[in-house]
Enzyme design. Structure first.
Site, PDB file in Angstrom:
ATOM      1  N   ARG A 119       0.853  -1.189   0.000  1.00  0.00           N
ATOM      2  CA  ARG A 119       0.000   0.000   0.000  1.00  0.00           C
ATOM      3  C   ARG A 119       0.887   1.237   0.000  1.00  0.00           C
ATOM      4  NH1 ARG A 119       2.263   2.430   3.507  1.00  0.00           N
ATOM      5  NH2 ARG A 119       0.696   4.030   3.320  1.00  0.00           N
ATOM      6  N   GLY A 120       0.217   2.387  -0.228  1.00  0.00           N
ATOM      7  CA  GLY A 120       0.977   3.619  -0.378  1.00  0.00           C
ATOM      8  C   GLY A 120       1.122   3.911  -1.868  1.00  0.00           C
ATOM      9  N   ALA A 121       0.929   5.192  -2.225  1.00  0.00           N
ATOM     10  CA  ALA A 121       0.777   5.556  -3.636  1.00  0.00           C
ATOM     11  C   ALA A 121       1.874   5.002  -4.558  1.00  0.00           C
ATOM     12  CB  ALA A 121       0.711   7.079  -3.749  1.00  0.00           C
ATOM     13  N   ASP A 151      -2.137  11.070  -2.640  1.00  0.00           N
ATOM     14  CA  ASP A 151      -2.504   9.946  -3.504  1.00  0.00           C
ATOM     15  C   ASP A 151      -2.863  10.410  -4.907  1.00  0.00           C
ATOM     16  OD1 ASP A 151      -2.598   7.396  -1.693  1.00  0.00           O
ATOM     17  OD2 ASP A 151      -3.249   9.118  -0.522  1.00  0.00           O
ATOM     18  N   ASN A 187      -5.622  12.750  -0.048  1.00  0.00           N
ATOM     19  CA  ASN A 187      -4.709  11.980   0.814  1.00  0.00           C
ATOM     20  C   ASN A 187      -5.552  11.248   1.849  1.00  0.00           C
ATOM     21  OD1 ASN A 187      -1.935  11.284   1.425  1.00  0.00           O
ATOM     22  ND2 ASN A 187      -2.213  12.375   3.349  1.00  0.00           N
TER      23      ASN A 187
HETATM   24  O1  MRU Z   1      -4.589   3.461   1.816  1.00  0.00           O
HETATM   25  P1  MRU Z   1      -3.106   3.566   1.732  1.00  0.00           P
HETATM   26  O2  MRU Z   1      -2.386   3.153   2.944  1.00  0.00           O
HETATM   27  O3  MRU Z   1      -2.547   2.969   0.463  1.00  0.00           O
HETATM   28  O4  MRU Z   1      -2.977   5.124   1.659  1.00  0.00           O
HETATM   29  C1  MRU Z   1      -2.257   5.779   0.790  1.00  0.00           C
HETATM   30  C2  MRU Z   1      -1.245   6.472   1.537  1.00  0.00           C
HETATM   31  O5  MRU Z   1      -0.214   5.881   1.763  1.00  0.00           O
HETATM   32  C3  MRU Z   1      -1.474   7.777   2.126  1.00  0.00           C
HETATM   33  O6  MRU Z   1      -2.630   8.425   1.824  1.00  0.00           O
HETATM   34  C4  MRU Z   1      -0.228   8.599   2.095  1.00  0.00           C
HETATM   35  O7  MRU Z   1      -0.343   9.581   3.047  1.00  0.00           O
HETATM   36  C5  MRU Z   1       0.052   9.243   0.767  1.00  0.00           C
HETATM   37  S1  MRU Z   1       0.795   8.315  -0.401  1.00  0.00           S
HETATM   38  C6  MRU Z   1       2.084   7.549   0.183  1.00  0.00           C
END
Ligand code: MRU
Length: 347
Positions: A51-53, A231, A241
């Site tokens: 997970r994470g963008a 995101d 985000n």
């Molecule tokens: O739902 P996730 O954990 O995939 O969320 C995305 C993110 O990691 C966050 O929104 C983050 O703050 C920005 S992108 C790394």
């Protein structure tokens, strides 16, 4: 990034398998998860094993390459376009996923090998962009700074380095006295679980705070700046985000605390005129109603924490209007959250 003295990236591809740090087990267990097929990679993205963008962008690019590599044998029944659709259906908000799939899909139309080369390039670029973001972002951090962050936009959320946390890691290496307040980030706890684990791993002093504590800390002047990830960023500078970001931005505005967003240009979506057009992922109510942690014997357990019979809603992201954002830290420099500034990134 080093974990137990060994260098890791969050997600990578070897042969026809995609490998990733199994983030849904952290901080309790450090394990590598293997996805032998593009379908396995889709499940891993959807279930937030990765997970994470930036990390899901890289994983999605690899999944697209896997689909091309399977095209001649196991993937008989599924066309490559359907495979693309499957990958794009995993998570709707992070622009990096669509950015990576598009690049690898176009490359794969030439040959499966070309798809693989492109997917590797996407991943390498993600790490390089994050490193640059660290360099630009650290220039904003004073010699002594208390920084608030929300969710996890550290190296776990990208292939390496991270975005919101990259400036913090570099500032610390530059000898600055940095301290991080970590929003726990309900419902999934990316702050309490992942950001805290990362900071601990890197020796950065920090405290986890309840999601509703930031306003009080800002009122007491205990927070000097906020840095969060993104995101998806609309053409006018509105930012999607993790849910809860909007509240922090409004409160920071009220107390005059600078609020920065850190993201690579691959997170910008020029086709979204404003944040209103960004699709917001709605996730299972179970993430709100239940929590996962370890019991006294260190076994992973899931417990209900809400009134039995009650339901919940679980929007995963919110939109922070550009007016609350002091600047966006990208790999090309720091820009204003305004369409004219943003446009210069793509000239
Ligand atoms: O739902 P996730 O954990 O995939 O969320 C995305 C993110 O990691 C966050 O929104 C983050 O703050 C920005 S992108 C790394």
């Amino acid at each position: 990034m080093l974990v137990n003295e060994k260098s890791y990236q969050t997600v990578w591809m070897e042969g026809t398998s995609v490998y990733m740090i199994q983030q849904n087990l952290l901080p309790f267990e450090f394990k590598i998860h293997e996805c032998p097929s593009y379908m396995d990679s889709c499940i891993a993205i959807h279930d937030m094993i990765v997970r994470g963008a930036g990390a899901i962008g890289a994983a999605a690019g690899f999944a697209m390459a896997q689909a091309f590599l399977m095209l001649n044998d196991k993937l008989k029944a599924v066309t490559i376009r359907e495979a693309r659709q499957d990958i794009e259906n995993t998570r709707p908000t992070a622009k990096n996923l669509f950015y990576a799939v598009d690049r690898v899909y176009k490359a794969g139309l030439i040959s499966p090998e070309n798809a693989l080369i492109e997917a590797q390039k996407v991943a390498v670029q993600d790490a390089a962009d994050s490193k640059k973001i660290g360099e630009f972002g650290s220039s904003l951090i004073n010699k002594k700074a208390n920084i608030l962050t929300h969710c996890n936009a550290g190296w776990l959320a990208f292939v390496d380095y991270g975005t919101a946390l990259a400036p913090v890691y570099l500032a610390k290496r530059q000898g600055k006295d940095v301290f991080v307040y970590v929003d726990e980030t309900r419902p999934r706890g990316q702050g309490a679980k992942l950001t805290a684990w990362e900071l601990q791993n890197d020796g950065v002093p920090h405290l986890i705070i309840p999601d509703n504590a930031a306003a009080s800390l800002m009122a007491q002047k205990k927070i000097d700046m906020v840095i969060v990830g993104a995101d998806r960023i609309a053409a006018n500078g509105d930012v999607a985000n993790k849910i809860g970001t909007l509240e922090k931005a409004i409160v920071a505005g009220e107390y005059g605390v600078p609020f920065y967003v850190a993201a690579p240009t691959s997170t910008f979506d020029k086709y979204c005129i404003s944040g209103k057009e960004i699709p917001i992922e709605e996730r299972s109510e179970d993430e709100v109603l239940y929590q996962t942690g370890t019991d006294a014997n260190n076994n992973l357990v899931k417990v209900r924490i809400a009134s039995p019979g009650s339901h919940a809603i679980n929007p995963a992201f919110d939109i922070t209007p550009a007016k609350y954002i002091s600047g966006i830290i990208t790999e090309k420099g720091i820009v204003k959250a305004h369409y004219k500034s943003i446009r210069t990134l793509f000239d």
